[in-house]
Scaffold this motif. Structure first.
Motif, PDB file in Angstrom:
ATOM      1  N   ARG A   1      -1.044   7.691  -4.126  1.00 43.06           N
ATOM      2  CA  ARG A   1      -2.184   8.883  -3.445  1.00 43.06           C
ATOM      3  C   ARG A   1      -2.801   7.982  -2.281  1.00 43.06           C
ATOM      4  NH1 ARG A   1      -4.336  13.924  -3.326  1.00 43.06           N
ATOM      5  NH2 ARG A   1      -5.147  13.978  -1.198  1.00 43.06           N
ATOM      6  N   ARG A   2      -3.229   6.832  -2.549  1.00 40.10           N
ATOM      7  CA  ARG A   2      -4.028   5.945  -1.609  1.00 40.10           C
ATOM      8  C   ARG A   2      -2.853   5.381  -0.554  1.00 40.10           C
ATOM      9  NH1 ARG A   2      -5.627   1.649  -5.550  1.00 40.10           N
ATOM     10  NH2 ARG A   2      -6.715   2.733  -7.014  1.00 40.10           N
ATOM     11  N   LYS A   3      -1.528   5.437  -0.913  1.00 41.14           N
ATOM     12  CA  LYS A   3      -0.397   4.982   0.257  1.00 41.14           C
ATOM     13  C   LYS A   3      -0.203   5.864   1.106  1.00 41.14           C
ATOM     14  CE  LYS A   3       0.515   1.167  -2.282  1.00 41.14           C
ATOM     15  NZ  LYS A   3       1.536  -0.049  -3.090  1.00 41.14           N
ATOM     16  N   ILE A   4      -0.595   7.419   0.999  1.00 38.13           N
ATOM     17  CA  ILE A   4      -0.098   8.544   1.707  1.00 38.13           C
ATOM     18  C   ILE A   4      -0.788   8.527   2.942  1.00 38.13           C
ATOM     19  CG2 ILE A   4      -0.333  11.128   1.774  1.00 38.13           C
ATOM     20  CD1 ILE A   4       1.708   9.929  -0.145  1.00 38.13           C
ATOM     21  N   SER A   5      -0.138   8.686   4.163  1.00 40.54           N
ATOM     22  CA  SER A   5      -0.731   8.687   5.403  1.00 40.54           C
ATOM     23  C   SER A   5      -0.628  10.364   5.884  1.00 40.54           C
ATOM     24  CB  SER A   5       0.312   8.087   6.440  1.00 40.54           C
ATOM     25  OG  SER A   5       0.729   6.965   6.039  1.00 40.54           O
ATOM     26  N   ASP A   6      -1.261  10.529   7.036  1.00 40.33           N
ATOM     27  CA  ASP A   6      -1.383  11.927   7.558  1.00 40.33           C
ATOM     28  C   ASP A   6      -0.170  12.579   7.845  1.00 40.33           C
ATOM     29  OD1 ASP A   6      -3.810  12.054   7.727  1.00 40.33           O
ATOM     30  OD2 ASP A   6      -4.245  12.127   9.780  1.00 40.33           O
ATOM     31  N   GLY A   7       0.142  13.660   7.583  1.00 42.64           N
ATOM     32  CA  GLY A   7       1.265  14.394   7.564  1.00 42.64           C
ATOM     33  C   GLY A   7       2.222  14.315   6.521  1.00 42.64           C
ATOM     34  N   GLU A   8       2.024  13.606   5.433  1.00 41.12           N
ATOM     35  CA  GLU A   8       2.663  13.298   4.206  1.00 41.12           C
ATOM     36  C   GLU A   8       2.322  14.239   3.270  1.00 41.12           C
ATOM     37  OE1 GLU A   8       4.518   8.577   4.866  1.00 41.12           O
ATOM     38  OE2 GLU A   8       2.572   9.107   3.801  1.00 41.12           O
ATOM     39  N   GLY A   9       3.413  14.450   2.251  1.00 42.81           N
ATOM     40  CA  GLY A   9       2.843  15.480   1.077  1.00 42.81           C
ATOM     41  C   GLY A   9       3.576  14.983  -0.214  1.00 42.81           C
ATOM     42  N   ILE A  10       3.715  15.941  -0.867  1.00 43.72           N
ATOM     43  CA  ILE A  10       4.187  15.761  -2.328  1.00 43.72           C
ATOM     44  C   ILE A  10       5.578  14.927  -2.356  1.00 43.72           C
ATOM     45  CG2 ILE A  10       2.930  17.328  -3.438  1.00 43.72           C
ATOM     46  CD1 ILE A  10       5.505  19.097  -3.744  1.00 43.72           C
ATOM     47  N   GLY A  11       6.297  15.151  -1.252  1.00 44.25           N
ATOM     48  CA  GLY A  11       7.802  14.438  -1.037  1.00 44.25           C
ATOM     49  C   GLY A  11       7.545  12.905  -1.064  1.00 44.25           C
ATOM     50  N   THR A  12       6.832  12.451  -0.318  1.00 43.24           N
ATOM     51  CA  THR A  12       6.634  10.968  -0.118  1.00 43.24           C
ATOM     52  C   THR A  12       5.728  10.736  -1.457  1.00 43.24           C
ATOM     53  OG1 THR A  12       6.355  11.090   2.128  1.00 43.24           O
ATOM     54  CG2 THR A  12       5.519   9.264   1.419  1.00 43.24           C
ATOM     55  N   PHE A  13       4.911  11.425  -1.732  1.00 38.05           N
ATOM     56  CA  PHE A  13       4.140  11.018  -3.015  1.00 38.05           C
ATOM     57  C   PHE A  13       5.050  10.677  -4.158  1.00 38.05           C
ATOM     58  CE2 PHE A  13       1.558  12.674  -6.730  1.00 38.05           C
ATOM     59  CZ  PHE A  13       0.414  11.430  -6.586  1.00 38.05           C
ATOM     60  N   LYS A  14       5.816  11.651  -4.265  1.00 39.91           N
ATOM     61  CA  LYS A  14       6.786  11.445  -5.556  1.00 39.91           C
ATOM     62  C   LYS A  14       7.649  10.194  -5.531  1.00 39.91           C
ATOM     63  CE  LYS A  14      10.524  13.740  -7.767  1.00 39.91           C
ATOM     64  NZ  LYS A  14      11.354  14.981  -7.994  1.00 39.91           N
ATOM     65  N   VAL A  15       7.909   9.867  -4.318  1.00 40.83           N
ATOM     66  CA  VAL A  15       8.767   8.525  -4.062  1.00 40.83           C
ATOM     67  C   VAL A  15       7.750   7.461  -4.273  1.00 40.83           C
ATOM     68  CG1 VAL A  15       9.922   7.124  -2.420  1.00 40.83           C
ATOM     69  CG2 VAL A  15      10.237   9.586  -2.560  1.00 40.83           C
TER      70      VAL A  15
END
Lengths: 267, 267, 267
Positions: free
Chosen positions: B232-246
């Motif tokens: 979660r700490r590596k999530i940027s603005d505009g990103e969501g659960i798609g990127t989070f799962k990766v």
């Protein structure tokens, strides 16, 4: 090596969008469908005994994957395989886990008797089990046998009268006469589930547009091994198999003949 | 807290590559296989009644997950569970959705009678239902009960004679005597399907290399909650659960003992 | 166009977290569950004949997806559909592959007789087959018919007494009286498996919080087509459908009413 029909296969995929009917396992079915789309073919994953014959009759190639084989699914696989044989489309068999339990081994051998299989793709142990060898059930790789992968592929191709693809550090492909080795790949391909199954889908996609099944096997296997290598190069510190799997699909999608011809290392 | 065998578990995973047999649901089966690989174990997802006993006989741990339970699958789960009991490998049970329909609740209770379950991982409602509590069918969390998660874990551990793991804002683990709470995690872990199922696979992977099932449960649960927090700490603005799962899968893959010991907040 | 209840639907999702029961295919089941979570609803994918009635009784909407239809699954679909009808929750039907094999077409027509379906989402061929049209089995799009998608949607809505959604280059939605066209979308939505199935899950999520099923269909379809367009814009050189699928899920997750109202192009 004899001329491979690489160019014809890439062009066939571009223009033909072959329909690949796949009766496969529940673990990697989504990845197999997406890999099929990524290489430019069209997947259909129908498994119901009531319609597999009709569906195989519409298809350009059939994939039979034993990953989560059940008695019902086996029946569907036989019906679809016979329909594929009647229509003359290639049957591509992935003997996942064969050698691990007696049930799988016996079903796989039965299957090869009932259906003419054109291409088999597996790892060393699976192919070895398929020709009656006894491998360690925990999955000894064929490297521990007295045969190299290439020798095993050639021997199995003769025995099973099919093109054999053995995935591994180096991939080996043989139709009993011709032999090819692919030196591309990356160890992370073994750290993501389904890369073997996806390779089988890629090979079937290629075989759906070429009657030269040996070339189809080399091209499809080459796409996966090269895509794995290219995806790994793009991995940054702190990234792992989540990102790798995403980039692997990207690389299959963006692969073309020029990249393939330039970067696949064939022997 | 008593000494946990964190070091022994991480080393066991590295050197032992335990085989984790999983009879699980069709929704998250791919993620469970990849999470198992990411932590360094080897997944096998065979479900056919004809081979589950043989497969459990090869495995180092067995996962039973009720996500998409059917009558056929239940039979396979019983056979595999008994084979696991005979072999003495841990059975890790994920009672997905138990409490939501009478069918699930009854089957889960039956299962606990037929098979010796060593570890249970669920949310508060599921564990509560498993010990005979009546929860709101829409999934009331145990927070609405008069018990804390920790109290519920301890009570259920005593009643079910198993290590109990309750995932939640804080995770609670108990074997009836020892109790641990993990304060890591991220709310997005509830916004991706299968994070619970994957946690169960991680715990089974750890139990496959350690007879200290309490430690295995703490380590596996800690890997997921910490990986979620780090992703979660590596999530940027505009990103969501798609990127989070990766990124979650990346974090499980790159997790090691040093990071775990430094960042898991245990009470 | 008449007023759409966009605002009410987005607020309903935010506050209501509707439970969407989905009996769907094994290929895209994980993506459907995650898309449901991404839009703010809660998925449950139970398929067992023993519990589908009870589960539908807890739900706010029911999805019936024919992707990998089998005889057993069909029975569960009928039971769940009747339970949904009794409860008065919307039934959203995705006739995947209908028209391709006689089995699918017949089962779909049977289903529409046994269960009151409120919304149908498919491509042109599937909807055309559903109203008795003969399409090329390889999947001719309705563009080759003498009807536009919009005309077909209106005709099918009248014949089937349901809201009809036809996904395509432009999406067409009709309840037989009202008609809407959505001009957003991206060709890559056809290069990832399951975008149609996910759209159906999104529409059902919206219908779970609004009795205005026409609006629910427009909002859900609009979320997917706009998310696809926005995801594609964020793709860099060398990226493909792997990255696109991740970003698509991100876009569904981050979508809100403001973005929808500003960027969805409705006619």
């Amino acid at each position: 090596m004899e001329q491979l029909s690489v160019n014809q296969i890439f062009r066939g995929l571009e223009t033909g969008k072959p329909l690949i009917h796949q009766i496969t396992n529940n673990v990697t079915i989504n990845d197999c469908a997406n890999a099929t789309l990524a290489i430019g073919a069209s997947p259909v994953m129908a498994t119901s005994i009531e319609e597999v014959e009709a569906m195989a009759g519409l298809a350009d190639a059939l994939v039979i994957n034993f990953g989560t084989i059940t008695a019902d699914m086996y029946e569907s696989m036989v019906l679809a395989g016979k329909a594929a044989n009647r229509k003359g489309i290639p049957v591509v068999f992935d003997p996942v886990g064969v050698g691990a339990t007696p049930y799988r081994t016996q079903k796989a051998m039965d299957y090869m008797k009932k259906v003419k299989v054109d291409i088999v793709r597996g790892n060393g142990t699976e192919v070895y089990a398929l020709i009656g060898g006894q491998a360690n059930t925990r999955g000894v790789d064929a490297g521990e046998l007295s045969l190299t992968h290439t020798e095993l592929a050639k021997l199995a191709a003769e025995k099973l009268n099919a093109v054999i693809v053995i995935s591994g550090k180096h991939d080996a492909i043989s139709d009993g006469t011709r032999v090819a080795e692919i030196e591309n790949g990356d160890i992370w391909l073994t750290a993501v589930t389904g890369t073997g199954c996806m390779t089988t889908s890629l090979i079937a996609s290629c075989a759906g547009v070429s009657e030269d099944y040996f070339s189809a096997a080399v091209v499809g296997m080459g796409v996966m091994s090269l895509a794995g290598e290219r995806a790994r190069r793009k991995i940054s510190d702190g990234e792992g198999i989540g990102t790798f799997k995403v980039k692997l699909m990207d690389e299959i999608f963006t692969m073309n003949e020029t990249v393939w011809e330039r970067e696949v290392i064939l022997r």
